[in-house]
Enzyme design. Structure first.
Site, PDB file in Angstrom:
ATOM      1  N   PRO A 223      18.521  17.969  73.462  1.00 63.66           N
ATOM      2  CA  PRO A 223      18.788  17.269  74.860  1.00 63.66           C
ATOM      3  C   PRO A 223      17.418  16.846  75.434  1.00 63.66           C
ATOM      4  O   PRO A 223      16.264  17.570  75.089  1.00 63.66           O
ATOM      5  CB  PRO A 223      19.054  18.488  75.610  1.00 63.66           C
ATOM      6  CG  PRO A 223      19.659  19.640  74.572  1.00 63.66           C
ATOM      7  CD  PRO A 223      18.949  19.213  73.331  1.00 63.66           C
ATOM      8  N   GLU A 224      17.407  15.447  75.807  1.00 66.16           N
ATOM      9  CA  GLU A 224      16.176  14.861  76.227  1.00 66.16           C
ATOM     10  C   GLU A 224      16.155  14.681  77.647  1.00 66.16           C
ATOM     11  O   GLU A 224      17.074  15.070  78.373  1.00 66.16           O
ATOM     12  CB  GLU A 224      15.831  13.569  75.234  1.00 66.16           C
ATOM     13  CG  GLU A 224      15.694  13.795  73.802  1.00 66.16           C
ATOM     14  CD  GLU A 224      15.380  12.685  73.155  1.00 66.16           C
ATOM     15  OE1 GLU A 224      14.757  11.792  73.343  1.00 66.16           O
ATOM     16  OE2 GLU A 224      15.976  12.681  71.856  1.00 66.16           O
TER      17      GLU A 224
ATOM     18  N   LYS B 205      11.518  17.927  79.471  1.00 62.28           N
ATOM     19  CA  LYS B 205      12.800  18.344  78.764  1.00 62.28           C
ATOM     20  C   LYS B 205      13.173  19.798  79.139  1.00 62.28           C
ATOM     21  O   LYS B 205      14.116  20.506  78.591  1.00 62.28           O
ATOM     22  CB  LYS B 205      12.818  18.527  77.343  1.00 62.28           C
ATOM     23  CG  LYS B 205      12.843  16.888  76.866  1.00 62.28           C
ATOM     24  CD  LYS B 205      12.801  16.704  75.319  1.00 62.28           C
ATOM     25  CE  LYS B 205      11.706  17.052  74.473  1.00 62.28           C
ATOM     26  NZ  LYS B 205      11.679  17.051  73.187  1.00 62.28           N
TER      27      LYS B 205
ATOM     28  N   ARG C 126      -5.770   5.674  70.971  1.00 64.21           N
ATOM     29  CA  ARG C 126      -5.153   6.870  70.311  1.00 64.21           C
ATOM     30  C   ARG C 126      -4.821   6.257  68.852  1.00 64.21           C
ATOM     31  O   ARG C 126      -4.459   5.011  68.814  1.00 64.21           O
ATOM     32  CB  ARG C 126      -3.936   7.193  70.943  1.00 64.21           C
ATOM     33  CG  ARG C 126      -4.208   7.881  72.220  1.00 64.21           C
ATOM     34  CD  ARG C 126      -3.029   8.557  72.867  1.00 64.21           C
ATOM     35  NE  ARG C 126      -2.598   9.782  71.979  1.00 64.21           N
ATOM     36  CZ  ARG C 126      -2.872  10.959  72.421  1.00 64.21           C
ATOM     37  NH1 ARG C 126      -3.825  11.126  73.584  1.00 64.21           N
ATOM     38  NH2 ARG C 126      -2.723  12.008  71.698  1.00 64.21           N
TER      39      ARG C 126
ATOM     40  N   ARG D  57      13.272  16.317  60.362  1.00 65.38           N
ATOM     41  CA  ARG D  57      13.684  15.384  61.317  1.00 65.38           C
ATOM     42  C   ARG D  57      13.738  13.977  60.472  1.00 65.38           C
ATOM     43  O   ARG D  57      13.332  13.925  59.410  1.00 65.38           O
ATOM     44  CB  ARG D  57      12.975  15.289  62.610  1.00 65.38           C
ATOM     45  CG  ARG D  57      11.544  14.984  62.421  1.00 65.38           C
ATOM     46  CD  ARG D  57      10.687  14.981  63.564  1.00 65.38           C
ATOM     47  NE  ARG D  57       9.230  14.511  63.449  1.00 65.38           N
ATOM     48  CZ  ARG D  57       8.768  13.567  63.381  1.00 65.38           C
ATOM     49  NH1 ARG D  57       9.453  12.530  63.464  1.00 65.38           N
ATOM     50  NH2 ARG D  57       7.466  13.346  63.110  1.00 65.38           N
TER      51      ARG D  57
END
Length: 287
Positions: free
Chosen positions: A2-3, A57, A158, A262
């Protein structure tokens, strides 16, 4: 997992159905789910649910100033019950981890927190302030609250891959594996692009896609019954979880890169100039 859109929809469901009801009983079925001991679960009993919200979340149920905060992790879920069972559930190997009764047990409604699979990562905290939860305290700004310039400032300098940056909750809160794939596909950006090297046009596309994908998913999810949210999420995805299927934009085959726990999906034509990304896991299998 769930996001942001699904957790927002669950919070909305609780605001509609739980607010105004008092906690009658809390059944802790799996002790490992509780990450705090003080206040104990019985401290919630008698308190009225006064709100439900989302922090990234994390789902936050406000019980008159005492907060039940849950992180559903990869396989956790909230299941609304119109009528709870009167008998306390027995600890076992099933998915049920915690039950909250919002009326007389056996007569009133409530909700279950459940987790499928063997990797038990569902976590629940009972705190006076959500900031006491380490994961909440570390959150970056919410994905839906970011302006284009704020996003550019966050990404400046980044060096990690863009996919990694988008799913770093301390940088941007709320985006996980599935919606980051969707955002990058909509923005026509490679998941392997360096986060701090996007030009102005790419930043414009990324910010626009961030809002478009998440807002659209929230709009589709809010108001759905909790039991239908997972199906709604899957039906709205264009590349994530669609390996081997045609891209709905260009017709190219959706590809996958696999990692230890993942995977990511993308369209080569839309995102990487037609070039498949290196998949070291698959390369090792094909040797």
């Amino acid at each position: 997992m769930p996001e942001l859109p699904e957790v927002e929809a669950l919070a909305h469901h609780l605001r509609e159905h739980a607010v105004g009801r008092a906690v009658a009983r809390v059944d802790v079925v799996s002790l490992s789910v509780l990450k705090t001991v003080d206040p104990p679960p019985p401290a919630l009993v008698g308190r009225q649910v006064t709100g439900a919200t989302r922090h990234g979340k994390h789902l936050d149920v406000d019980c008159d100033g005492l907060h039940l905060v849950a992180h559903l992790s990869r396989a956790g879920w909230l299941r609304w019950l119109d009528t709870t069972a009167a008998m306390p559930p027995r600890p076992g190997r099933g998915p049920l981890a915690l039950r909250v009764h919002l009326g007389p047990p056996g007569e009133g409604p409530g909700f279950d927190l459940t987790e499928a699979g063997t990797q038990k990562r569902l976590a629940v905290w009972i705190v006076h302030d959500p900031a006491e939860v380490p994961g909440v305290a570390r959150l970056g700004p919410d994905a839906l609250a970011l302006s284009r310039d704020e996003l550019a400032e966050l990404l400046a300098g980044r060096t990690e891959r863009l996919k990694t940056a988008l799913t770093d909750q301390s940088l941007v809160a709320g985006v996980g594996n599935a919606y980051s794939d969707e955002i990058l596909h909509t923005a026509r950006l490679s998941p392997y692009a360096t986060a701090g090297r996007l030009d102005d046009d790419a930043l414009d596309r990324l910010h626009g896609a961030l809002l478009e994908v998440l807002t659209g998913a929230v709009d589709r999810s809010v108001g759905q019954h909790a039991a239908r949210l997972k199906g709604e999420k899957r039906s709205g995805l264009r590349v994530h979880g669609r390996t081997g299927l045609p891209c709905p934009v260009c017709g190219d085959t959706v590809r996958e890169v696999s990692f230890a726990d993942r995977s990511l999906q993308y369209c080569p034509t839309c995102q990487t100039g037609g070039r498949p990304l290196a998949d070291r896991r698959m390369s090792r299998l094909l040797r």
